[in-house]
Design a protein around this motif. Sequence first.
Motif, PDB file in Angstrom:
ATOM      1  N   PRO A   1      21.384  -9.783 -38.028  1.00 26.06           N
ATOM      2  CA  PRO A   1      20.330 -10.730 -37.640  1.00 26.06           C
ATOM      3  C   PRO A   1      19.715 -11.486 -38.811  1.00 26.06           C
ATOM      4  CG  PRO A   1      20.113  -8.697 -36.413  1.00 26.06           C
ATOM      5  CD  PRO A   1      21.205  -8.472 -37.417  1.00 26.06           C
ATOM      6  N   ASN A   2      19.527 -10.821 -39.941  1.00 29.18           N
ATOM      7  CA  ASN A   2      18.912 -11.482 -41.095  1.00 29.18           C
ATOM      8  C   ASN A   2      20.014 -11.940 -42.048  1.00 29.18           C
ATOM      9  OD1 ASN A   2      17.412 -12.352 -43.268  1.00 29.18           O
ATOM     10  ND2 ASN A   2      16.031 -10.603 -43.269  1.00 29.18           N
ATOM     11  N   SER A   3      20.181 -13.246 -42.179  1.00 29.56           N
ATOM     12  CA  SER A   3      21.265 -13.784 -43.002  1.00 29.56           C
ATOM     13  C   SER A   3      20.803 -14.213 -44.395  1.00 29.56           C
ATOM     14  CB  SER A   3      21.886 -15.001 -42.302  1.00 29.56           C
ATOM     15  OG  SER A   3      20.915 -16.020 -42.118  1.00 29.56           O
ATOM     16  N   TYR A   4      19.508 -14.045 -44.692  1.00 30.37           N
ATOM     17  CA  TYR A   4      19.018 -14.460 -46.004  1.00 30.37           C
ATOM     18  C   TYR A   4      19.540 -13.523 -47.088  1.00 30.37           C
ATOM     19  CZ  TYR A   4      15.921 -17.794 -43.768  1.00 30.37           C
ATOM     20  OH  TYR A   4      15.434 -18.853 -43.041  1.00 30.37           O
ATOM     21  N   GLN A   5      19.630 -14.053 -48.297  1.00 27.12           N
ATOM     22  CA  GLN A   5      20.163 -13.292 -49.420  1.00 27.12           C
ATOM     23  C   GLN A   5      19.123 -13.191 -50.518  1.00 27.12           C
ATOM     24  OE1 GLN A   5      23.683 -15.410 -50.573  1.00 27.12           O
ATOM     25  NE2 GLN A   5      24.769 -14.990 -48.666  1.00 27.12           N
ATOM     26  N   LEU A   6      19.236 -12.150 -51.316  1.00 27.37           N
ATOM     27  CA  LEU A   6      18.318 -11.980 -52.441  1.00 27.37           C
ATOM     28  C   LEU A   6      18.443 -13.168 -53.392  1.00 27.37           C
ATOM     29  CD1 LEU A   6      18.771  -8.177 -53.287  1.00 27.37           C
ATOM     30  CD2 LEU A   6      16.904  -9.267 -52.032  1.00 27.37           C
ATOM     31  N   GLY A   7      17.305 -13.687 -53.803  1.00 29.19           N
ATOM     32  CA  GLY A   7      17.300 -14.822 -54.719  1.00 29.19           C
ATOM     33  C   GLY A   7      17.350 -16.166 -54.036  1.00 29.19           C
ATOM     34  N   GLU A   8      17.535 -16.200 -52.708  1.00 26.34           N
ATOM     35  CA  GLU A   8      17.613 -17.464 -51.977  1.00 26.34           C
ATOM     36  C   GLU A   8      16.242 -18.140 -51.943  1.00 26.34           C
ATOM     37  OE1 GLU A   8      19.495 -19.163 -47.775  1.00 26.34           O
ATOM     38  OE2 GLU A   8      19.531 -17.021 -48.257  1.00 26.34           O
ATOM     39  N   VAL A   9      16.237 -19.451 -52.061  1.00 26.04           N
ATOM     40  CA  VAL A   9      14.984 -20.218 -52.060  1.00 26.04           C
ATOM     41  C   VAL A   9      14.753 -20.772 -50.657  1.00 26.04           C
ATOM     42  CG1 VAL A   9      13.698 -22.136 -53.083  1.00 26.04           C
ATOM     43  CG2 VAL A   9      15.315 -20.827 -54.485  1.00 26.04           C
ATOM     44  N   CYS A  10      13.561 -20.509 -50.121  1.00 28.44           N
ATOM     45  CA  CYS A  10      13.223 -20.938 -48.764  1.00 28.44           C
ATOM     46  C   CYS A  10      11.904 -21.692 -48.766  1.00 28.44           C
ATOM     47  CB  CYS A  10      13.096 -19.733 -47.829  1.00 28.44           C
ATOM     48  SG  CYS A  10      14.519 -18.638 -47.829  1.00 28.44           S
ATOM     49  N   GLN A  11      11.647 -22.376 -47.666  1.00 24.30           N
ATOM     50  CA  GLN A  11      10.368 -23.016 -47.433  1.00 24.30           C
ATOM     51  C   GLN A  11       9.599 -22.196 -46.410  1.00 24.30           C
ATOM     52  OE1 GLN A  11      10.355 -26.779 -45.308  1.00 24.30           O
ATOM     53  NE2 GLN A  11       8.674 -27.544 -46.563  1.00 24.30           N
ATOM     54  N   ILE A  12       8.317 -22.010 -46.646  1.00 18.76           N
ATOM     55  CA  ILE A  12       7.485 -21.254 -45.712  1.00 18.76           C
ATOM     56  C   ILE A  12       6.969 -22.196 -44.626  1.00 18.76           C
ATOM     57  CG2 ILE A  12       5.349 -19.925 -45.448  1.00 18.76           C
ATOM     58  CD1 ILE A  12       5.740 -18.875 -48.252  1.00 18.76           C
ATOM     59  N   LEU A  13       7.161 -21.797 -43.364  1.00 16.59           N
ATOM     60  CA  LEU A  13       6.691 -22.562 -42.219  1.00 16.59           C
ATOM     61  C   LEU A  13       5.497 -21.810 -41.633  1.00 16.59           C
ATOM     62  CD1 LEU A  13      10.187 -23.269 -40.598  1.00 16.59           C
ATOM     63  CD2 LEU A  13       8.967 -24.664 -42.277  1.00 16.59           C
ATOM     64  N   ALA A  14       4.303 -22.350 -41.819  1.00 16.36           N
ATOM     65  CA  ALA A  14       3.083 -21.624 -41.456  1.00 16.36           C
ATOM     66  C   ALA A  14       2.621 -21.869 -40.034  1.00 16.36           C
ATOM     67  CB  ALA A  14       1.961 -22.004 -42.430  1.00 16.36           C
ATOM     68  N   LYS A  15       3.291 -22.727 -39.281  1.00 15.77           N
ATOM     69  CA  LYS A  15       2.847 -23.079 -37.935  1.00 15.77           C
ATOM     70  C   LYS A  15       2.764 -21.836 -37.042  1.00 15.77           C
ATOM     71  CE  LYS A  15       3.829 -26.208 -34.097  1.00 15.77           C
ATOM     72  NZ  LYS A  15       4.761 -27.239 -33.543  1.00 15.77           N
ATOM     73  N   ASP A  16       1.646 -21.721 -36.308  1.00 16.59           N
ATOM     74  CA  ASP A  16       1.405 -20.634 -35.358  1.00 16.59           C
ATOM     75  C   ASP A  16       1.320 -19.268 -36.026  1.00 16.59           C
ATOM     76  OD1 ASP A  16       1.525 -22.518 -33.278  1.00 16.59           O
ATOM     77  OD2 ASP A  16       3.694 -22.268 -33.067  1.00 16.59           O
ATOM     78  N   ASN A  17       1.026 -19.250 -37.306  1.00 16.34           N
ATOM     79  CA  ASN A  17       0.841 -17.977 -38.001  1.00 16.34           C
ATOM     80  C   ASN A  17      -0.354 -18.093 -38.937  1.00 16.34           C
ATOM     81  OD1 ASN A  17       0.931 -15.597 -39.452  1.00 16.34           O
ATOM     82  ND2 ASN A  17       3.157 -15.638 -39.729  1.00 16.34           N
ATOM     83  N   PRO A  18      -1.530 -17.685 -38.471  1.00 18.05           N
ATOM     84  CA  PRO A  18      -2.740 -17.820 -39.297  1.00 18.05           C
ATOM     85  C   PRO A  18      -2.680 -17.034 -40.598  1.00 18.05           C
ATOM     86  CG  PRO A  18      -3.160 -16.472 -37.339  1.00 18.05           C
ATOM     87  CD  PRO A  18      -1.816 -17.098 -37.158  1.00 18.05           C
ATOM     88  N   GLU A  19      -1.846 -15.997 -40.648  1.00 19.60           N
ATOM     89  CA  GLU A  19      -1.732 -15.210 -41.877  1.00 19.60           C
ATOM     90  C   GLU A  19      -1.088 -15.994 -43.008  1.00 19.60           C
ATOM     91  OE1 GLU A  19       0.333 -11.644 -40.979  1.00 19.60           O
ATOM     92  OE2 GLU A  19      -1.206 -10.883 -39.589  1.00 19.60           O
ATOM     93  N   LEU A  20      -0.395 -17.094 -42.660  1.00 21.00           N
ATOM     94  CA  LEU A  20       0.263 -17.915 -43.683  1.00 21.00           C
ATOM     95  C   LEU A  20      -0.532 -19.172 -44.008  1.00 21.00           C
ATOM     96  CD1 LEU A  20       3.966 -17.671 -42.443  1.00 21.00           C
ATOM     97  CD2 LEU A  20       2.888 -16.394 -44.300  1.00 21.00           C
ATOM     98  N   ARG A  21      -1.778 -19.192 -43.602  1.00 24.81           N
ATOM     99  CA  ARG A  21      -2.609 -20.367 -43.857  1.00 24.81           C
ATOM    100  C   ARG A  21      -2.665 -20.647 -45.364  1.00 24.81           C
ATOM    101  NH1 ARG A  21      -8.144 -19.926 -40.995  1.00 24.81           N
ATOM    102  NH2 ARG A  21      -6.666 -20.006 -39.234  1.00 24.81           N
ATOM    103  N   GLY A  22      -2.435 -21.894 -45.727  1.00 29.22           N
ATOM    104  CA  GLY A  22      -2.427 -22.296 -47.125  1.00 29.22           C
ATOM    105  C   GLY A  22      -1.066 -22.172 -47.782  1.00 29.22           C
ATOM    106  N   LYS A  23      -0.116 -21.523 -47.070  1.00 25.88           N
ATOM    107  CA  LYS A  23       1.224 -21.336 -47.629  1.00 25.88           C
ATOM    108  C   LYS A  23       2.244 -22.302 -47.026  1.00 25.88           C
ATOM    109  CE  LYS A  23       0.283 -17.885 -50.337  1.00 25.88           C
ATOM    110  NZ  LYS A  23       0.367 -18.037 -51.821  1.00 25.88           N
ATOM    111  N   GLY A  24       1.845 -23.054 -46.016  1.00 24.67           N
ATOM    112  CA  GLY A  24       2.783 -23.966 -45.374  1.00 24.67           C
ATOM    113  C   GLY A  24       3.348 -24.986 -46.346  1.00 24.67           C
TER     114      GLY A  24
END
Length: 309
Positions: A192-215
């Motif tokens: 299910p999780n295809s991400y790899q160590l060291g991979e660069v991603c963008q944080i999508l903060a929509k509908d997740n108040p815990e990620l406020r300011g990280k979007g």
Amino acid sequence: MDNPPRKRKKATSTSSDLQPAVNPQNSSPQNNQDVVTIDVPAVEVPELTPEEQSDRLHLERKVERAFFEAGKALAELRDRRLYRSTHRTFEEYCRDRFGHSRQQSNYLIAAAGVYENLTTIGCQNVANQDLTTICCQILPTNERQIRPLNKLEPQQQQEVWQKAVQKAGGKVPTGKIVKDIVQSIMERTQVPNSYQLGEVCQILAKDNPELRGKGGCWAIVTQVNDFTCTVRTWDGELTVGLKHLKSYEYLPEDCQQMQEVCDRISRVYSSGLGESVQSFLESLGKLKRVYLTGLEEKVLRVLETEMKD
């Protein structure tokens, strides 16, 4: 009394006299219109001579291999650091000399490796090693067609490419066709999780108040869990669900460069140089590119110097 001889009328012609006879059953006002017939001579296209056929094949091969030759040349320029007499980094050299980013150069370098894998495996599978798109094997003609193959093993690259050629009807497939096949294979075979160590991603903060300011912030994967990833940002680590991450699909070289930038930003941030500095670092934490501009690099260096003092 004899009648006087009649005068002979002069012959006159009309446009209808020049037309072929018309069947009275098919006659109509439109059929009686003037008709002009123009004879167009056939133009004979000469066949290519054997020499011209050879020249055409030679030039077509050059066009097909252009991106491959570019990738190989860029790899040598980078590995031997042949840019060092005029530029401090390979990235600056590519931007000034060729007008494109280091990421574009890395894509070409990676594509050259994929192309080489396809031809090597193709040579093993066929007797005739004259591999071109009009001979025994269909090969890619630009970098974007094989970009989705970068993360696959050589044998997988060949298998996916052959399927893509078949789906394209025996022609050179588009990048979308290749990407769709790669995606379908990954969905069937990967966890299910295809991400790899060291991979660069963008944080999508929509509908997740815990990620406020990280979007919109970029983050580097430091731990891969079943349905989440632990990621590192410019100011710390956090755990994020998969639906709140989007991969930038950077090449390994780009991910390594982002790791170095992240290390530098984190060191300056942890030194506590002030609120204005934090605002600058936060802006770097939302970059959508793998390099710093000249001004950003200068400012970060000054901050690093201040931190040491």
